[in-house]
Design an enzyme around this catalytic site. Sequence first.
Site, PDB file in Angstrom:
ATOM      1  N   SER A  81      -1.519   9.721  -3.596  1.00  0.00           N
ATOM      2  CA  SER A  81      -1.727  10.887  -2.735  1.00  0.00           C
ATOM      3  C   SER A  81      -3.112  10.803  -2.128  1.00  0.00           C
ATOM      4  O   SER A  81      -3.818   9.799  -2.269  1.00  0.00           O
ATOM      5  CB  SER A  81      -1.575  12.163  -3.555  1.00  0.00           C
ATOM      6  OG  SER A  81      -2.637  12.274  -4.500  1.00  0.00           O
ATOM      7  N   LYS A 132       8.703 -13.710 -17.729  1.00  0.00           N
ATOM      8  CA  LYS A 132       8.567 -13.362 -16.317  1.00  0.00           C
ATOM      9  C   LYS A 132       7.488 -12.309 -16.242  1.00  0.00           C
ATOM     10  O   LYS A 132       7.713 -11.142 -16.575  1.00  0.00           O
ATOM     11  CB  LYS A 132       9.882 -12.838 -15.739  1.00  0.00           C
ATOM     12  CG  LYS A 132       9.783 -12.488 -14.252  1.00  0.00           C
ATOM     13  CD  LYS A 132      11.120 -12.085 -13.702  1.00  0.00           C
ATOM     14  CE  LYS A 132      11.012 -11.726 -12.216  1.00  0.00           C
ATOM     15  NZ  LYS A 132      10.551 -12.840 -11.375  1.00  0.00           N
ATOM     16  N   ASN A 174       5.252   6.953   3.420  1.00  0.00           N
ATOM     17  CA  ASN A 174       5.135   5.701   4.158  1.00  0.00           C
ATOM     18  C   ASN A 174       6.330   4.793   3.859  1.00  0.00           C
ATOM     19  O   ASN A 174       6.546   4.382   2.716  1.00  0.00           O
ATOM     20  CB  ASN A 174       3.829   5.004   3.784  1.00  0.00           C
ATOM     21  CG  ASN A 174       3.548   3.816   4.682  1.00  0.00           C
ATOM     22  OD1 ASN A 174       4.225   2.799   4.613  1.00  0.00           O
ATOM     23  ND2 ASN A 174       2.536   3.938   5.526  1.00  0.00           N
ATOM     24  N   TYR A 182       2.014   6.934  -8.562  1.00  0.00           N
ATOM     25  CA  TYR A 182       1.692   8.249  -8.004  1.00  0.00           C
ATOM     26  C   TYR A 182       0.527   8.085  -7.035  1.00  0.00           C
ATOM     27  O   TYR A 182      -0.584   7.759  -7.448  1.00  0.00           O
ATOM     28  CB  TYR A 182       1.360   9.226  -9.132  1.00  0.00           C
ATOM     29  CG  TYR A 182       0.664  10.494  -8.688  1.00  0.00           C
ATOM     30  CD1 TYR A 182       1.053  11.161  -7.534  1.00  0.00           C
ATOM     31  CD2 TYR A 182      -0.379  11.027  -9.431  1.00  0.00           C
ATOM     32  CE1 TYR A 182       0.415  12.318  -7.124  1.00  0.00           C
ATOM     33  CE2 TYR A 182      -1.025  12.196  -9.038  1.00  0.00           C
ATOM     34  CZ  TYR A 182      -0.628  12.822  -7.878  1.00  0.00           C
ATOM     35  OH  TYR A 182      -1.270  13.970  -7.473  1.00  0.00           O
ATOM     36  N   HIS A 219       4.157  15.975 -10.554  1.00  0.00           N
ATOM     37  CA  HIS A 219       4.761  15.035  -9.603  1.00  0.00           C
ATOM     38  C   HIS A 219       5.790  14.149 -10.296  1.00  0.00           C
ATOM     39  O   HIS A 219       6.889  13.912  -9.769  1.00  0.00           O
ATOM     40  CB  HIS A 219       3.678  14.166  -8.963  1.00  0.00           C
ATOM     41  CG  HIS A 219       3.002  14.785  -7.789  1.00  0.00           C
ATOM     42  ND1 HIS A 219       3.624  14.953  -6.571  1.00  0.00           N
ATOM     43  CD2 HIS A 219       1.750  15.282  -7.639  1.00  0.00           C
ATOM     44  CE1 HIS A 219       2.779  15.519  -5.713  1.00  0.00           C
ATOM     45  NE2 HIS A 219       1.640  15.735  -6.342  1.00  0.00           N
ATOM     46  N   ASP A 226      -7.653  -9.587 -17.091  1.00  0.00           N
ATOM     47  CA  ASP A 226      -6.401  -9.006 -17.578  1.00  0.00           C
ATOM     48  C   ASP A 226      -6.337  -9.126 -19.100  1.00  0.00           C
ATOM     49  O   ASP A 226      -5.368  -9.622 -19.662  1.00  0.00           O
ATOM     50  CB  ASP A 226      -5.209  -9.712 -16.926  1.00  0.00           C
ATOM     51  CG  ASP A 226      -3.899  -8.953 -17.093  1.00  0.00           C
ATOM     52  OD1 ASP A 226      -3.955  -7.750 -17.421  1.00  0.00           O
ATOM     53  OD2 ASP A 226      -2.835  -9.551 -16.904  1.00  0.00           O
ATOM     54  N   GLU A 241       0.592   4.014   9.958  1.00  0.00           N
ATOM     55  CA  GLU A 241       1.919   3.415   9.765  1.00  0.00           C
ATOM     56  C   GLU A 241       2.561   3.062  11.103  1.00  0.00           C
ATOM     57  O   GLU A 241       3.158   1.992  11.265  1.00  0.00           O
ATOM     58  CB  GLU A 241       2.811   4.375   8.982  1.00  0.00           C
ATOM     59  CG  GLU A 241       4.208   3.832   8.747  1.00  0.00           C
ATOM     60  CD  GLU A 241       5.110   4.786   7.990  1.00  0.00           C
ATOM     61  OE1 GLU A 241       6.210   4.362   7.591  1.00  0.00           O
ATOM     62  OE2 GLU A 241       4.723   5.966   7.809  1.00  0.00           O
TER      63      GLU A 241
END
Length: 532
Positions: free
Chosen positions: A134, A344, A260, A132, A115, A452, A181
């Site tokens: 799906s 940032k 989408n 990615y 992909h 994190d 959607e």
Amino acid sequence: MIILISLGIEGTAEKTGVGIVDSDGNILAMAGKQLFPEEGGIHPRIAAEHHAEWIPKLIPQAMEESGLSYDDIDLISFSQGPGLGPALRIVATSARSLALSLKKPIIGVNHCIGHVEVGKLDTGAVNPVSLYVSGGNSQVIAYESGRYRIFGETLDIAVGNCLDHFGRETGLGHPGGPVIEKLAKKGSYVDLPYVVKGMDFSFSGLLSAAIREVEKGTPIENVCFSLQETAFSMLVEVTERALSHTQKDEVMLCGGVSANSRLREMLRIMSEEHGAKFYMPEMKLCGDNGVMIAWLGLLMCKEFGPMEMSETGIIQKFRTDEVDIPWIDNAKTYLTLSDELIAKGAESNIVKSSYLGENAVIKDRIPKGYRVPEIDNKIRKARTKEEAKLLSDAKRAGVRTPVLYDVDLNRKAITMEEIDGIMVKDVMDEDLAFKIGEEISKLHSYDIIHGDITSSNIMLQDGNLVFIDFGLGRYSQLKEDKAVDLLVLKKSLQSIDYNLAVKYFGCVLDGYGDKSILNTISDIESRGRYTH
């Protein structure tokens, strides 16, 4: 230069595809057939039967479209995994049979990497952070240290599976994404759980909550709107964090859920906010297809040569980061920050300031243009409050954090001590990794989940470790959440030096001291979240 031609066969889930591509990247043929189940989801046996019926029909169809003879084919490529076991076996058997009958070389390739590579071929992207998404996969992928690394992924089900399951449970049909959607365009927001754990996301709780809303009588349009906005915001947030961490200047969207338009819009807005270029391949190349398999087969064969037949067994849980990728130029274009910004990040802008004569920084949780205001305000306010409390509680646990000076909930900003040190990613060694493990253990003993823990969020100042950026932090007694916290660090260490990451993470666990956490980490890593 000799032009080689590859025929690729795809069939990891419900789509059967055959594609023909040459080594210059010209798509010569593309044929496919999709299975639409009468009820329920994709059954592995039925998918396999679908491939068995259609592969023999699609191969001659692709050959006719290409205008080639079978003698012109130089390589047979097939999707080796990840995917549904029975479906993969049909594909592999078909590829072997074709290769043997034509006396052509054969190669099996990783479906997920296919992909990404066909997306780069179509868009011209060079070295992007790729989202990615799906029916069977949801991963944030970027190239580092010789391989595609998974910077974020689902901890349970894929986003496409989430949408399809919701569609089936609520009578909207399969696939659910297109109907959701359409209905979402008429809806408004209702509160649903937003689950981002470090660099990973989870959709099962969101799915259950959305189904409960429908059962309560909440208008289906409102639930569809909220489900879509919440799920996609989670995906884009983690992609944004990977972009910030890797400092790449390209973002690419690929996979079937790329259809989408709202997800495309959100990812484009996020990219623009960071000054990065946004790419998405032609829609026919986003879903599972034979072209991506044929193209990746050529790339792999050029570097490693074809496979022996004994090597062509399927790999049902074929991880994206198990494949060496020597053909990528990893040159990075660093984005220039404005003078007033120290950093940032994915969540905040960090601005130099002062407080009662002390050097300080303001962590300003700026609004995100890709999120609807209801989600954006909820997240920014909640995380600001939580971070302020976590900074104080971490000190009680014996872990050094920046001194908290002021909290502005209206602005969603925190003023705190400026840490003048160096990131541990620049000085990592085994002793430092051991000490980091000791400090994480202290946090977890107080049920503090940092959320994190990356090598960029731990500083070394005057020989002392300082943990910063508790923006995704929370409180939890669950061993699973503590294991996920450690896994975030493991992924971060892999982006420093993949070969040394195993050694460093072992030192972290030695410092952590609780060997039982290994079982939980192994359980999380071994779940079938890389398969369809």
